[in-house]
Design an enzyme around this catalytic site. Structure first.
Site, PDB file in Angstrom:
ATOM      1  N   GLY A  11       0.784  -1.232   0.000  1.00 47.95           N
ATOM      2  CA  GLY A  11       0.000   0.000   0.000  1.00 47.95           C
ATOM      3  C   GLY A  11       0.816   1.282   0.000  1.00 47.95           C
ATOM      4  O   GLY A  11       0.362   2.296   0.529  1.00 47.95           O
ATOM      5  N   ARG A  90      -5.379  -8.382  -8.939  1.00 48.98           N
ATOM      6  CA  ARG A  90      -6.416  -9.219  -9.556  1.00 48.98           C
ATOM      7  C   ARG A  90      -6.805  -8.615 -10.900  1.00 48.98           C
ATOM      8  O   ARG A  90      -6.824  -7.395 -11.057  1.00 48.98           O
ATOM      9  CB  ARG A  90      -7.653  -9.266  -8.655  1.00 48.98           C
ATOM     10  CG  ARG A  90      -7.412  -9.799  -7.261  1.00 48.98           C
ATOM     11  CD  ARG A  90      -7.132 -11.272  -7.216  1.00 48.98           C
ATOM     12  NE  ARG A  90      -8.248 -12.063  -7.749  1.00 48.98           N
ATOM     13  CZ  ARG A  90      -8.123 -13.360  -8.041  1.00 48.98           C
ATOM     14  NH1 ARG A  90      -6.956 -13.960  -7.888  1.00 48.98           N
ATOM     15  NH2 ARG A  90      -9.148 -14.036  -8.507  1.00 48.98           N
ATOM     16  N   ILE A  91      -7.149  -9.516 -11.838  1.00 48.82           N
ATOM     17  CA  ILE A  91      -7.693  -9.070 -13.124  1.00 48.82           C
ATOM     18  C   ILE A  91      -9.209  -8.980 -12.959  1.00 48.82           C
ATOM     19  O   ILE A  91      -9.837  -9.933 -12.486  1.00 48.82           O
ATOM     20  CB  ILE A  91      -7.364 -10.086 -14.235  1.00 48.82           C
ATOM     21  CG1 ILE A  91      -5.851 -10.300 -14.351  1.00 48.82           C
ATOM     22  CG2 ILE A  91      -7.950  -9.612 -15.568  1.00 48.82           C
ATOM     23  CD1 ILE A  91      -5.085  -9.106 -14.855  1.00 48.82           C
ATOM     24  N   HIS A 108       0.887   1.146 -13.499  1.00 48.51           N
ATOM     25  CA  HIS A 108       1.718   0.051 -13.995  1.00 48.51           C
ATOM     26  C   HIS A 108       3.168   0.520 -13.989  1.00 48.51           C
ATOM     27  O   HIS A 108       3.448   1.640 -14.448  1.00 48.51           O
ATOM     28  CB  HIS A 108       1.269  -0.343 -15.415  1.00 48.51           C
ATOM     29  CG  HIS A 108       2.038  -1.482 -15.990  1.00 48.51           C
ATOM     30  ND1 HIS A 108       1.791  -2.796 -15.630  1.00 48.51           N
ATOM     31  CD2 HIS A 108       3.059  -1.517 -16.879  1.00 48.51           C
ATOM     32  CE1 HIS A 108       2.625  -3.578 -16.301  1.00 48.51           C
ATOM     33  NE2 HIS A 108       3.402  -2.840 -17.056  1.00 48.51           N
ATOM     34  N   ALA A 140      -8.951  -0.705 -19.231  1.00 47.00           N
ATOM     35  CA  ALA A 140      -9.768  -1.172 -20.363  1.00 47.00           C
ATOM     36  C   ALA A 140      -9.861  -2.693 -20.248  1.00 47.00           C
ATOM     37  O   ALA A 140      -9.195  -3.304 -19.420  1.00 47.00           O
ATOM     38  CB  ALA A 140      -9.113  -0.764 -21.680  1.00 47.00           C
ATOM     39  N   GLU A 142      -8.760  -4.917 -22.268  1.00 49.53           N
ATOM     40  CA  GLU A 142      -7.442  -5.507 -22.546  1.00 49.53           C
ATOM     41  C   GLU A 142      -6.492  -5.056 -21.428  1.00 49.53           C
ATOM     42  O   GLU A 142      -6.429  -3.861 -21.098  1.00 49.53           O
ATOM     43  CB  GLU A 142      -6.920  -5.055 -23.902  1.00 49.53           C
ATOM     44  CG  GLU A 142      -5.584  -5.696 -24.279  1.00 49.53           C
ATOM     45  CD  GLU A 142      -4.948  -5.095 -25.525  1.00 49.53           C
ATOM     46  OE1 GLU A 142      -5.686  -4.388 -26.267  1.00 49.53           O
ATOM     47  OE2 GLU A 142      -3.735  -5.305 -25.731  1.00 49.53           O
ATOM     48  N   GLU A 173       5.951   6.403  -9.017  1.00 51.16           N
ATOM     49  CA  GLU A 173       4.521   6.067  -8.892  1.00 51.16           C
ATOM     50  C   GLU A 173       3.841   6.956  -7.862  1.00 51.16           C
ATOM     51  O   GLU A 173       2.697   7.380  -8.034  1.00 51.16           O
ATOM     52  CB  GLU A 173       4.363   4.596  -8.494  1.00 51.16           C
ATOM     53  CG  GLU A 173       4.796   3.610  -9.567  1.00 51.16           C
ATOM     54  CD  GLU A 173       4.627   2.163  -9.113  1.00 51.16           C
ATOM     55  OE1 GLU A 173       3.649   1.855  -8.427  1.00 51.16           O
ATOM     56  OE2 GLU A 173       5.507   1.348  -9.458  1.00 51.16           O
TER      57      GLU A 173
END
Ligand code: GRF
Length: 203
Positions: A11, A90-91, A108, A140, A142, A173
């Site tokens: 985190g 997770r996706i 990312h 998105a 994808e 980030e």
């Protein structure tokens, strides 16, 4: 703008978002932090900041759809308008992503579209990249392919290891995600009909 932050671990990105949204000038308020794993440090960070937390343990659900649906109910419970995936591993299903299209942000650790997927920092090293960085983008269907909101470049040094490069990118980030959240929460940047990010100043 009411914001949810989804986490899976340490985190540090959440911490950066907490610091940013504490500022009086911020357009965003983090109303809930959701983790797919119990007991992670990110949950403590949220509690220490007085933010409500929920654990939705993906291992307790028979399908991705059920897991995502439970997440969606928590988001509705808190009146969430924007969702930040901050080290969330997770996706999410297509239907969840479609429902939250233009309101779902991810970070990312590479300059997309280079080095999609896992171990992005290692991919950059193995490719001999001289510059890498991080990308905050709209999610998105994808993976790692949504419209880019903010990017920050990071030099790759000759003696870099995966760890040293990852640490340098992580610092970037912590600048990029808060900046991207403010742009979206304030309405300055939104997802256009063409699926591209649209700035008010472009209108
Ligand atoms: C880090 O590898 C970061 O690059 C990526 O998620 C991982 C954990 O981040 N975005 P955090 O410390 O949990 O925010």
């Amino acid at each position: 703008t009411k914001v949810a932050v989804l986490i899976s671990g340490t985190g540090t990105n959440l911490q950066a978002l907490i610091e940013q949204t504490k500022k009086p000038s911020s357009s965003a308020e983090i109303v809930v932090v959701i983790s797919n794993r119990p007991g992670v440090l990110g949950l403590k960070r949220a509690s220490m900041a007085g933010i409500q937390t929920r654990v939705v343990d993906h291992k307790l659900y028979g399908s991705r759809a059920e897991f995502d649906s439970t997440i969606d109910h928590v988001l509705a419970e808190f009146g969430v308008e924007v969702v930040c995936l901050a080290g969330f591993m997770r996706i999410l299903t297509g239907s969840f992503v479609r429902k939250w299209n233009g309101k779902l942000l991810n970070i990312h650790p590479s300059l997309l579209p280079s080095f999609k997927g896992v171990n992005a920092q290692k991919q950059a090293l193995l490719a001999g990249a001289r510059v890498s960085g991080c990308t905050v983008h709209f999610v998105a269907e994808e993976v790692d392919a949504g419209a880019i909101i903010v990017q920050e470049p990071v030099p790759v040094l000759m003696n870099d290891t995966e760890e040293s490069l990852s640490a340098r990118i992580l610092e970037a980030e912590h600048q990029a995600f808060p900046a991207a959240l403010e742009l979206v929460a304030s309405g300055v940047v939104r997802l256009g009909e063409d699926g591209q990010q649209q700035n008010l100043w472009h209108v």
